[in-house]
Design a protein around this motif. Sequence first.
Motif, PDB file in Angstrom:
ATOM      1  N   VAL A  70       0.827  -1.203   0.000  1.00 41.06           N
ATOM      2  CA  VAL A  70       0.000   0.000   0.000  1.00 41.06           C
ATOM      3  C   VAL A  70       0.864   1.256   0.000  1.00 41.06           C
ATOM      4  N   HIS A  71       2.145   1.138   0.254  1.00 38.43           N
ATOM      5  CA  HIS A  71       3.042   2.284   0.238  1.00 38.43           C
ATOM      6  C   HIS A  71       3.730   2.369  -1.130  1.00 38.43           C
ATOM      7  N   LYS A  72       3.677   3.562  -1.721  1.00 42.98           N
ATOM      8  CA  LYS A  72       4.267   3.774  -3.041  1.00 42.98           C
ATOM      9  C   LYS A  72       5.392   4.791  -2.951  1.00 42.98           C
ATOM     10  N   LEU A  73       6.321   4.670  -3.883  1.00 40.37           N
ATOM     11  CA  LEU A  73       7.413   5.635  -3.956  1.00 40.37           C
ATOM     12  C   LEU A  73       6.949   6.893  -4.679  1.00 40.37           C
ATOM     13  N   SER A  74       7.254   8.053  -4.117  1.00 40.12           N
ATOM     14  CA  SER A  74       6.998   9.293  -4.829  1.00 40.12           C
ATOM     15  C   SER A  74       8.047   9.436  -5.933  1.00 40.12           C
ATOM     16  N   LEU A  75       7.871  10.416  -6.795  1.00 35.27           N
ATOM     17  CA  LEU A  75       8.676  10.532  -8.011  1.00 35.27           C
ATOM     18  C   LEU A  75      10.173  10.656  -7.727  1.00 35.27           C
ATOM     19  N   GLU A  76      10.563  11.547  -6.817  1.00 41.48           N
ATOM     20  CA  GLU A  76      11.982  11.802  -6.607  1.00 41.48           C
ATOM     21  C   GLU A  76      12.721  10.590  -6.021  1.00 41.48           C
ATOM     22  N   PRO A  77      12.189   9.949  -4.955  1.00 40.09           N
ATOM     23  CA  PRO A  77      12.872   8.743  -4.471  1.00 40.09           C
ATOM     24  C   PRO A  77      12.930   7.630  -5.508  1.00 40.09           C
ATOM     25  N   ALA A  78      11.883   7.526  -6.336  1.00 38.89           N
ATOM     26  CA  ALA A  78      11.879   6.495  -7.378  1.00 38.89           C
ATOM     27  C   ALA A  78      12.969   6.767  -8.404  1.00 38.89           C
ATOM     28  N   LEU A  79      13.091   8.041  -8.812  1.00 32.70           N
ATOM     29  CA  LEU A  79      14.135   8.407  -9.766  1.00 32.70           C
ATOM     30  C   LEU A  79      15.522   8.180  -9.170  1.00 32.70           C
ATOM     31  N   SER A  80      15.684   8.526  -7.881  1.00 31.55           N
ATOM     32  CA  SER A  80      16.960   8.333  -7.212  1.00 31.55           C
ATOM     33  C   SER A  80      17.346   6.865  -7.186  1.00 31.55           C
ATOM     34  N   ALA A  81      16.385   5.998  -6.876  1.00 28.60           N
ATOM     35  CA  ALA A  81      16.658   4.563  -6.825  1.00 28.60           C
ATOM     36  C   ALA A  81      16.983   4.014  -8.203  1.00 28.60           C
ATOM     37  N   LEU A  82      16.248   4.475  -9.208  1.00 31.23           N
ATOM     38  CA  LEU A  82      16.494   3.994 -10.574  1.00 31.23           C
ATOM     39  C   LEU A  82      17.845   4.473 -11.089  1.00 31.23           C
ATOM     40  N   ARG A  83      18.225   5.715 -10.738  1.00 32.40           N
ATOM     41  CA  ARG A  83      19.546   6.214 -11.148  1.00 32.40           C
ATOM     42  C   ARG A  83      20.647   5.390 -10.488  1.00 32.40           C
ATOM     43  N   ALA A  84      20.441   5.030  -9.209  1.00 32.59           N
ATOM     44  CA  ALA A  84      21.450   4.237  -8.499  1.00 32.59           C
ATOM     45  C   ALA A  84      21.612   2.866  -9.133  1.00 32.59           C
ATOM     46  N   ALA A  85      20.500   2.294  -9.595  1.00 29.46           N
ATOM     47  CA  ALA A  85      20.554   0.952 -10.196  1.00 29.46           C
ATOM     48  C   ALA A  85      21.006   0.985 -11.648  1.00 29.46           C
ATOM     49  N   GLY A  86      20.967   2.167 -12.279  1.00 28.38           N
ATOM     50  CA  GLY A  86      21.209   2.267 -13.720  1.00 28.38           C
ATOM     51  C   GLY A  86      22.671   2.274 -14.116  1.00 28.38           C
ATOM     52  N   GLU A  87      23.412   1.265 -13.716  1.00 29.86           N
ATOM     53  CA  GLU A  87      24.827   1.127 -14.078  1.00 29.86           C
ATOM     54  C   GLU A  87      25.143  -0.357 -14.031  1.00 29.86           C
ATOM     55  N   SER A  88      25.982  -0.851 -14.939  1.00 24.71           N
ATOM     56  CA  SER A  88      26.142  -2.292 -15.106  1.00 24.71           C
ATOM     57  C   SER A  88      26.655  -2.994 -13.847  1.00 24.71           C
ATOM     58  N   THR A  89      27.667  -2.422 -13.191  1.00 22.78           N
ATOM     59  CA  THR A  89      28.202  -3.074 -11.992  1.00 22.78           C
ATOM     60  C   THR A  89      27.166  -3.106 -10.879  1.00 22.78           C
ATOM     61  N   ARG A  90      26.405  -2.008 -10.755  1.00 28.42           N
ATOM     62  CA  ARG A  90      25.417  -1.961  -9.686  1.00 28.42           C
ATOM     63  C   ARG A  90      24.260  -2.924  -9.971  1.00 28.42           C
ATOM     64  N   LEU A  91      23.909  -3.107 -11.234  1.00 27.28           N
ATOM     65  CA  LEU A  91      22.901  -4.126 -11.562  1.00 27.28           C
ATOM     66  C   LEU A  91      23.417  -5.522 -11.226  1.00 27.28           C
ATOM     67  N   ARG A  92      24.692  -5.759 -11.489  1.00 31.41           N
ATOM     68  CA  ARG A  92      25.284  -7.062 -11.158  1.00 31.41           C
ATOM     69  C   ARG A  92      25.297  -7.272  -9.646  1.00 31.41           C
ATOM     70  N   ILE A  93      25.562  -6.212  -8.888  1.00 32.52           N
ATOM     71  CA  ILE A  93      25.551  -6.324  -7.426  1.00 32.52           C
ATOM     72  C   ILE A  93      24.149  -6.678  -6.931  1.00 32.52           C
ATOM     73  N   LEU A  94      23.138  -6.010  -7.473  1.00 33.56           N
ATOM     74  CA  LEU A  94      21.761  -6.318  -7.069  1.00 33.56           C
ATOM     75  C   LEU A  94      21.427  -7.777  -7.347  1.00 33.56           C
ATOM     76  N   ALA A  95      21.842  -8.267  -8.506  1.00 27.25           N
ATOM     77  CA  ALA A  95      21.576  -9.667  -8.852  1.00 27.25           C
ATOM     78  C   ALA A  95      22.288 -10.611  -7.883  1.00 27.25           C
ATOM     79  N   LEU A  96      23.525 -10.280  -7.519  1.00 26.82           N
ATOM     80  CA  LEU A  96      24.290 -11.127  -6.612  1.00 26.82           C
ATOM     81  C   LEU A  96      23.699 -11.149  -5.209  1.00 26.82           C
ATOM     82  N   LEU A  97      23.112 -10.049  -4.774  1.00 30.04           N
ATOM     83  CA  LEU A  97      22.580  -9.958  -3.417  1.00 30.04           C
ATOM     84  C   LEU A  97      21.163 -10.490  -3.304  1.00 30.04           C
TER      85      LEU A  97
END
Length: 350
Positions: free
Chosen positions: A6-33
């Motif tokens: 029931v809790h949703k991300l507002s625009l700015e936190p969502a963009l911040s999270a997507l920017r953080a994930a939007g890099e190849s090494t960081r995507l690989r880290i997310l997959a590993l964890l």
Amino acid sequence: MSEMAVHKLSLEPALSALRAAGESTRLRILALLSGRELNVKDLTQILGQSQPRLSRHLKLLSEAGLIERFREGSWVFFRLAEGTPEALLAEAIVAGLDRDDPVLQLDAARATAVQKSRAEAAQNYFKAHAKEWDRIRSLHVAEDQVEQAMIDALGRGPFDLLVDLGTGTGRILELFAGKADRALGFDVSHEMLSYARMKLEGAGLAHAQVRHGDLFHLPLADGEADAVVLHQVLHFLEEPALAIAEASRVLEPGGRLLIVDFAPHELEFLREEQAHRRLGLASEQIGRWCADAGLDLKSHHDLAPAGSGDESKLTVSLWLAEKASVGAAGEKPNSAAKDGAASSVEEAAA
């Protein structure tokens, strides 16, 4: 999970999270964890990158709320975040990745090799002590009888958060994993934590985790847990009453504490060879400690071995206590638990 939905991300936190994930090494880290816990050293070995560079990636992911970190001695472990809207976004990102991608497959293979090496070291420690534990187990009823009695005593659940203090091999977390939305074990032994983590990850129990922690000062809020287990721990402690008081502190009103330990006995070799501080615990003493900690002792059950008159055998005792409700004045009954527990320790020593 339904509460998080029931809790949703507002625009700015969502963009911040997507920017953080939007890099190849960081995507690989997310997959590993996803489904495992890794430290910086593990990640440097898997990804073949320098520690400063990986630390920067981890910092960005952590600040964006996609992963969480926890300290275990001098090591810092990471895993996917849990219980937040950012955690749901992290899960969605990982779920959308193609695990057949050659880069991700190679990362997974390297992670398996790293974990295997860690598991072998943990198993070597366990094997070195196995004979000691086997000798003690031979003195009382079979473990499966004890475990079934524990399940019967604690009840069906489901529990929002079950906490196992002095978790050791993590067996109690395994036993109750199906009855808890989240299970958390604490221990001060890094070797035992490594072994427990290996077992839990191998069993696919991502919601059952272990942490380095002092059972007298738990990193949990008051009333955060609805079930706590102290399995074969109190006889090692100088001040078991303080451990009961701390267990009471983290229990919510109506929450349950299950204590499993030995009844009083005369096997001195356990004190001399196995560092047992107390040769069993009397039910009357457990009752006083529980009362001082704001707990109502609901039941006591003994599991005596065959030929219970044999003084060379041990009786396993189970005590179930329940956290008292908030008093009429609004004060939690365990507010003076530690003072009361300390006085009980003095009584026991007298």
